[in-house]
Design a protein around this motif. Sequence first.
Motif, PDB file in Angstrom:
ATOM      1  N   THR A  66       0.914  -1.192  -0.013  1.00 20.43           N
ATOM      2  CA  THR A  66      -0.009   0.022  -0.176  1.00 20.43           C
ATOM      3  C   THR A  66       0.601   1.295  -0.010  1.00 20.43           C
ATOM      4  O   THR A  66       2.066   1.076   0.315  1.00 20.43           O
ATOM      5  N   MET A  67       0.292   2.233  -0.549  1.00 15.82           N
ATOM      6  CA  MET A  67       1.089   3.594  -0.561  1.00 15.82           C
ATOM      7  C   MET A  67       0.478   4.356   0.738  1.00 15.82           C
ATOM      8  O   MET A  67      -0.519   4.385   0.922  1.00 15.82           O
ATOM      9  N   GLY A  68       1.672   4.579   1.557  1.00 11.63           N
ATOM     10  CA  GLY A  68       1.297   5.054   3.053  1.00 11.63           C
ATOM     11  C   GLY A  68       0.788   6.550   2.966  1.00 11.63           C
ATOM     12  O   GLY A  68      -0.009   6.749   3.828  1.00 11.63           O
ATOM     13  N   GLN A  69       1.269   7.321   2.246  1.00 17.27           N
ATOM     14  CA  GLN A  69       0.810   8.789   2.111  1.00 17.27           C
ATOM     15  C   GLN A  69       0.264   9.215   0.502  1.00 17.27           C
ATOM     16  O   GLN A  69       0.798   8.523  -0.329  1.00 17.27           O
ATOM     17  N   GLY A  70      -0.398  10.305   0.583  1.00 12.71           N
ATOM     18  CA  GLY A  70      -0.885  10.940  -0.640  1.00 12.71           C
ATOM     19  C   GLY A  70      -2.522  10.831  -0.680  1.00 12.71           C
ATOM     20  O   GLY A  70      -3.062  10.392   0.092  1.00 12.71           O
ATOM     21  N   GLY A  71      -2.690  11.949  -1.883  1.00 17.66           N
ATOM     22  CA  GLY A  71      -4.076  11.859  -2.094  1.00 17.66           C
ATOM     23  C   GLY A  71      -4.924  10.954  -2.535  1.00 17.66           C
ATOM     24  O   GLY A  71      -4.317  10.012  -3.061  1.00 17.66           O
ATOM     25  N   PHE A  72      -6.047  11.194  -2.834  1.00 18.35           N
ATOM     26  CA  PHE A  72      -7.131  10.187  -3.317  1.00 18.35           C
ATOM     27  C   PHE A  72      -6.586   9.740  -4.892  1.00 18.35           C
ATOM     28  O   PHE A  72      -6.322   8.595  -4.991  1.00 18.35           O
ATOM     29  N   PHE A  73      -6.447  10.650  -5.524  1.00 20.18           N
ATOM     30  CA  PHE A  73      -5.905  10.530  -7.051  1.00 20.18           C
ATOM     31  C   PHE A  73      -4.538   9.771  -7.172  1.00 20.18           C
ATOM     32  O   PHE A  73      -4.358   8.716  -7.926  1.00 20.18           O
TER      33      PHE A  73
END
Length: 147
Positions: A66-73
């Motif tokens: 999983t990508m730990g951080q970042g916005g929805f898009f």
Amino acid sequence: MDYSSYTWAGILAAQAMRLNSDPELGHGVAGYGRYYWRTFTDGVSGTFFTEAIVPAITHEDPRYYTMGQGGFFRRTGYAISRAFVTKTDSGGTSFNFSEVAGNALEAGLSTRLLSSTRGAGPESNGFELWNADGIRCPESRFPGILA
């Protein structure tokens, strides 16, 4: 295989039964059992090909990170890209041969074994790849829900 595999097989079996995709399997509880068994074994063979056999040959790591951080898009784009890009055993990235080839092998096996009772079905048009990876988008955005 985790508990959701049984639920997903049940949903797909109900859909196949509702669409009467294999009339020879019958209807009612016995028919649903036959649909369920066929759907579940397709899923198990697909899992073996995509998460064990092909990755061992291609030296890929089939786990989803999983990508730990970042916005929805950004997270959604990352989740979709994992259908085509994966990590290798050496820590790099490469085309996700294990997903594509594993699902192709499973579809071929399923079609070959069931060719006497059904023709080319959803396995031959990319449906299995969608089944395997269509769920990953929410997983990246909400890792605790589908984990």
